[in-house]
Design a protein around this motif. Structure first.
Motif, mmCIF file in Angstrom:
data_model
loop_
_atom_site.group_PDB
_atom_site.id
_atom_site.type_symbol
_atom_site.label_atom_id
_atom_site.label_comp_id
_atom_site.label_asym_id
_atom_site.label_seq_id
_atom_site.Cartn_x
_atom_site.Cartn_y
_atom_site.Cartn_z
ATOM 1 N N ASP A 48 0.900 -1.464 11.940
ATOM 2 C CA ASP A 48 -0.435 -1.541 12.541
ATOM 3 C C ASP A 48 -0.311 -1.578 14.055
ATOM 4 O OD1 ASP A 48 -2.024 -1.720 10.148
ATOM 5 O OD2 ASP A 48 -1.116 -3.695 9.847
ATOM 6 N N LYS A 104 -5.426 1.582 0.056
ATOM 7 C CA LYS A 104 -4.423 2.264 0.860
ATOM 8 C C LYS A 104 -3.843 3.455 0.097
ATOM 9 C CE LYS A 104 -4.985 -1.579 3.253
ATOM 10 N NZ LYS A 104 -5.450 -2.588 2.302
ATOM 11 N N LYS A 158 1.662 4.143 10.695
ATOM 12 C CA LYS A 158 2.297 4.414 9.400
ATOM 13 C C LYS A 158 1.567 5.576 8.730
ATOM 14 C CE LYS A 158 -0.052 0.246 7.688
ATOM 15 N NZ LYS A 158 0.121 -1.103 7.165
ATOM 16 N N GLY A 187 0.830 -1.201 0.000
ATOM 17 C CA GLY A 187 0.000 0.000 0.000
ATOM 18 C C GLY A 187 0.865 1.251 0.000
ATOM 19 N N GLY A 204 -9.354 -6.096 4.823
ATOM 20 C CA GLY A 204 -8.704 -4.994 4.105
ATOM 21 C C GLY A 204 -8.726 -3.706 4.890
ATOM 22 N N ALA A 205 -9.713 -3.564 5.756
ATOM 23 C CA ALA A 205 -9.823 -2.399 6.649
ATOM 24 C C ALA A 205 -10.666 -2.864 7.827
ATOM 25 C CB ALA A 205 -10.484 -1.224 5.938
ATOM 26 N N LYS A 206 -10.616 -2.117 8.906
ATOM 27 C CA LYS A 206 -11.316 -2.527 10.120
ATOM 28 C C LYS A 206 -12.832 -2.561 9.897
ATOM 29 C CE LYS A 206 -11.702 -2.870 14.774
ATOM 30 N NZ LYS A 206 -10.971 -2.552 15.978
ATOM 31 N N ASN A 237 -6.321 4.437 5.087
ATOM 32 C CA ASN A 237 -6.986 3.229 4.592
ATOM 33 C C ASN A 237 -8.420 3.607 4.231
ATOM 34 O OD1 ASN A 237 -8.116 0.736 4.122
ATOM 35 N ND2 ASN A 237 -6.950 -0.271 5.748
ATOM 36 N N VAL A 295 -10.837 -10.960 8.014
ATOM 37 C CA VAL A 295 -9.519 -11.232 7.447
ATOM 38 C C VAL A 295 -8.660 -9.984 7.597
ATOM 39 C CG1 VAL A 295 -8.286 -12.113 5.439
ATOM 40 C CG2 VAL A 295 -10.723 -12.578 5.681
ATOM 41 N N PHE A 296 -7.557 -10.137 8.273
ATOM 42 C CA PHE A 296 -6.620 -9.015 8.464
ATOM 43 C C PHE A 296 -5.289 -9.483 7.890
ATOM 44 C CE2 PHE A 296 -3.629 -7.383 12.026
ATOM 45 C CZ PHE A 296 -3.140 -6.357 11.226
ATOM 46 N N GLY A 297 -4.969 -8.942 6.715
ATOM 47 C CA GLY A 297 -3.771 -9.426 6.037
ATOM 48 C C GLY A 297 -2.981 -8.307 5.409
ATOM 49 N N MET A 298 -1.914 -8.698 4.756
ATOM 50 C CA MET A 298 -1.066 -7.720 4.075
ATOM 51 C C MET A 298 -0.304 -8.424 2.965
ATOM 52 S SD MET A 298 1.109 -7.351 7.543
ATOM 53 C CE MET A 298 -0.435 -7.395 8.437
ATOM 54 N N ALA A 299 -0.036 -7.686 1.890
ATOM 55 C CA ALA A 299 0.643 -8.301 0.753
ATOM 56 C C ALA A 299 2.059 -8.741 1.120
ATOM 57 C CB ALA A 299 0.673 -7.312 -0.408
ATOM 58 N N GLU A 300 2.597 -8.186 2.183
ATOM 59 C CA GLU A 300 3.942 -8.576 2.644
ATOM 60 C C GLU A 300 3.935 -9.978 3.237
ATOM 61 O OE1 GLU A 300 2.452 -5.728 3.158
ATOM 62 O OE2 GLU A 300 3.829 -4.094 2.638
HETATM 63 P P1 AMP Z 1 -1.021 -3.674 2.195
HETATM 64 O O1 AMP Z 1 0.284 -3.478 2.932
HETATM 65 O O2 AMP Z 1 -1.319 -2.686 1.169
HETATM 66 O O3 AMP Z 1 -1.165 -5.061 1.704
HETATM 67 O O4 AMP Z 1 -2.177 -3.436 3.248
HETATM 68 C C1 AMP Z 1 -2.200 -4.161 4.412
HETATM 69 C C2 AMP Z 1 -2.732 -3.304 5.499
HETATM 70 O O5 AMP Z 1 -4.153 -3.185 5.405
HETATM 71 C C3 AMP Z 1 -2.499 -3.860 6.872
HETATM 72 O O6 AMP Z 1 -1.197 -3.630 7.332
HETATM 73 C C4 AMP Z 1 -3.557 -3.101 7.659
HETATM 74 O O7 AMP Z 1 -3.123 -1.790 7.921
HETATM 75 C C5 AMP Z 1 -4.716 -3.016 6.675
HETATM 76 N N1 AMP Z 1 -5.712 -4.075 6.930
HETATM 77 C C6 AMP Z 1 -5.896 -5.202 6.209
HETATM 78 N N2 AMP Z 1 -6.915 -5.931 6.704
HETATM 79 C C7 AMP Z 1 -7.391 -5.265 7.780
HETATM 80 C C8 AMP Z 1 -8.428 -5.515 8.728
HETATM 81 N N3 AMP Z 1 -9.218 -6.595 8.660
HETATM 82 N N4 AMP Z 1 -8.602 -4.605 9.715
HETATM 83 C C9 AMP Z 1 -7.833 -3.514 9.801
HETATM 84 N N5 AMP Z 1 -6.841 -3.220 8.930
HETATM 85 C C10 AMP Z 1 -6.615 -4.081 7.930
#
Ligand code: AMP
Ligand code: DBH
Length: 539
Positions: A413, A439, A430, A191, A307-309, A434, A329-334
């Motif tokens: 986060d 992002k 950071k 992001g 993807g967001a809260k 969002n 689902v709370f994830g990240m491309a990393e």
């Molecule tokens: P990215 O690095 O672009 O892949 O985005 C990942 C970021 O999206 C995470 O580090 C969080 O900040 C945010 N994110 C993804 N899923 C959630 C979620 N379910 N709740 C809150 N934040 C999230």
């Protein structure tokens, strides 16, 4: 490994292999195996097109031959910007089989982003569709080609005009090189926090491990039907478990062009969709849309939101409205992805963002000095594991800041961990906004605005929003005669940035509030705009 990428230290790699996380499988082989096992089963549906595993596998081989005939080879980077169409999968797997690396751009990216990806990754090819939602990608490609003369090929799905039509590239299959499972398979996008998006190198081993684990957690099997409404190039619908996890499980993907309830609800009914993935704003639209439709959505078992809260108040409405399980689902491309489990209590599902998918994910929650905070306290989330990268592509300086010396990724986060080990996202440290899952790196857009002659200085912050969770607000100190808001927005559009990055609001200000050490206080600016919004709502 590709130059510019960081490998896992040997002892970690050995452990992940020993523990059976990394099994030596590549994407090319994965599709071949599924085709051998489920040849006649449908892999993909798009409109009236139904593509079986065997046909997909064969088209991939033929396209791989065509791409090779252009000179595209192992380790070449190819910027891929396709919407949710069958060809996305053909191209993607063809590149995997050649050993060339897709760079996953989003359909919303424009010349500024695409030129940067092409330049930074030294891409040899750029693959687009002709037109989508009224936007002509060939025009974009012309601009990009002008800026990036090293780009050799533009390949078009649809009317190619002066470029190469993909339809001419399905040739007789040729032998492809042996691909190593610990090689980088593609570059995903971050992001972005400081300026432009970073590129994220993911290997076959690590990504397939994340697909397999995700598919298990979501209980996908050959009878699963995954509806893709978000753009499939994004890490979440791509891999959590997303479209690739569905193929891994031998299930079926249904492609939607977007998330509108009209299209999505009809597809759920017609194709008997069992699982789909949404961002919070879309989940809200769907919740509200149910009352006014009479589609049969009874096939839906799991509705993922991430993807967001996702606010607990809205989360509560999912089960009663859709009669299915919500999965946060709370994830990240990393790397790191957290899921609530399908059999978790409603309490956990509604109030947490899940727990890490793998027992080998390491999590730390720390204060500013990297000391672990006490149980249940809020702190910065650090993580390390079998599918979390050890560094961005060609970003040595940035990596020194984004990773600890012992290889933990600083997610940016702010979270707390409950007694059962579930994470609750509390905020962010950071410089990113969002916007309902999209992002926006503040610095990237600030730099664009600073290029305007009437902008002396600018600071972009988030402002609360009922629908998107957050929107962007740019505080601008003008130089001389202040420009108008529409001037600045037009200026940004003309610089070719994705529409979601254009500030939702622009406020002119005489000077910035400062922190103790004289930096711009974004915290204070967030307060200023939040209060202003509050007072206008009340009056
Ligand atoms: P990215 O690095 O672009 O892949 O985005 C990942 C970021 O999206 C995470 O580090 C969080 O900040 C945010 N994110 C993804 N899923 C959630 C979620 N379910 N709740 C809150 N934040 C999230
Ligand atoms: O926001 C994300 O990037 C994201 C969210 C959920 C993600 O990458 C993922 C799952 O894999």
């Amino acid at each position: 490994m590709l130059t510019g990428c960081c490998e896992w230290p040997k002892e970690f790699a050995e452990r992940y292999r020993e523990k059976g996380c990394w099994r030596g499988e590549t994407f090319g082989e994965m599709l071949r195996e599924r085709a051998e096992k489920h040849g006649d089963r449908i892999a993909l549906t798009s409109g009236d097109t139904y593509v079986s595993y065997a046909v997909l596998d064969n088209k991939v081989d033929r396209l791989a031959a065509g791409l090779r005939s252009l000179g595209i080879k192992q380790e070449d980077r190819v910027v891929l910007q396709l919407p949710n169409v069958v060809e996305f999968f053909e191209v993607c797997f063809a590149l995997f089989r050649i050993g060339a690396l897709p760079v996953f751009a989003l359909p919303s990216h424009r010349s500024s982003e695409i030129s940067y990806f092409c330049e930074f990754a030294e891409a040899t090819a750029y693959i687009i569709s002709d037109k989508q939602l009224g936007f002509d990608y060939r025009k974009l490609a012309r601009k990009v080609k002008e800026k990036v003369p090293t780009l050799q090929h533009v390949i078009v799905v649809g009317e190619e005009e002066e470029f190469i039509g993909i339809h001419d590239l399905y040739m007789n299959p040729v032998n492809q090189p042996q691909i190593q499972s610990n090689d980088v398979a593609f570059l995903q996008l971050s992001g972005g926090t400081t300026g432009l998006s970073k590129l994220i190198p993911r290997t076959h081993d690590d990504y397939i491990y994340s697909l397999r684990t995700s598919a298990e957690i979501c209980k996908l099997d050959k009878d699963s039907v995954y509806l893709a409404v978000l753009p499939v190039a994004h890490n979440y619908p791509l891999s959590s478990p997303g479209v690739l996890g569905t193929l891994y499980a031998g299930g079926r993907i249904v492609l939607a062009s977007g998330g509108s309830p009209d299209e999505a609800f009809s597809l759920i009914e017609k194709e008997r969709v069992t699982i789909t993935a949404l961002v919070p704003p879309l989940a809200m639209v769907w919740l509200d849309a149910v009352a006014s439709r009479n589609n049969d959505l009874s096939s839906l078992q799991v509705l993922q939101v991430g993807g967001a809260k996702f606010s607990a108040e809205v989360a509560k409405r999912i089960r009663p409205t859709f009669n299915c399980t919500l999965q946060q689902v709370f994830g990240m491309a990393e790397g790191l992805v957290n899921y609530t489990r399908l059999d978790d209590s409603e309490e956990i599902i509604i109030h947490t963002q899940g727990r890490p998918m793998s027992e080998f994910d390491e999590i730390r929650v720390v204060d500013e000095k990297d000391h672990d905070v006490g149980p249940g306290q809020v702190g910065g989330l650090l993580t390390r594991g079998p599918y979390t990268i050890r560094g961005y592509y060609k970003a040595e300086e940035h990596n020194a800041k984004s990773f600890t010396s012992d290889g933990f990724y600083r997610t940016g986060d702010l979270v707390k961990v409950n007694e059962q080990g579930y994470l609750i996202v509390e905020g962010r440290d950071k410089d990113q906004i969002n916007r309902g899952g999209e992002k926006v790196a503040a610095e990237e857009v600030e730099n664009h605005l600073l290029a305007h002659s009437a902008v002396h200085d600018v600071a972009i912050v988030s402002m609360p929003d009922d629908y998107l969770g957050e929107r962007t607000c740019a505080f601008v100190i003008a130089r001389g005669q202040a420009p108008t808001v529409s001037d600045l927005k037009r200026f940004l559009r003309n610089r070719g940035i994705a529409a979601y990055k254009i500030p939702d609001r622009i406020e002119f200000i005489k000077s910035f509030p400062q922190t103790g050490v004289g930096k711009v206080s974004k915290k204070e600016l967030r307060k200023v705009i939040a209060e202003k919004l509050n007072s206008t709502v009340q009056s």
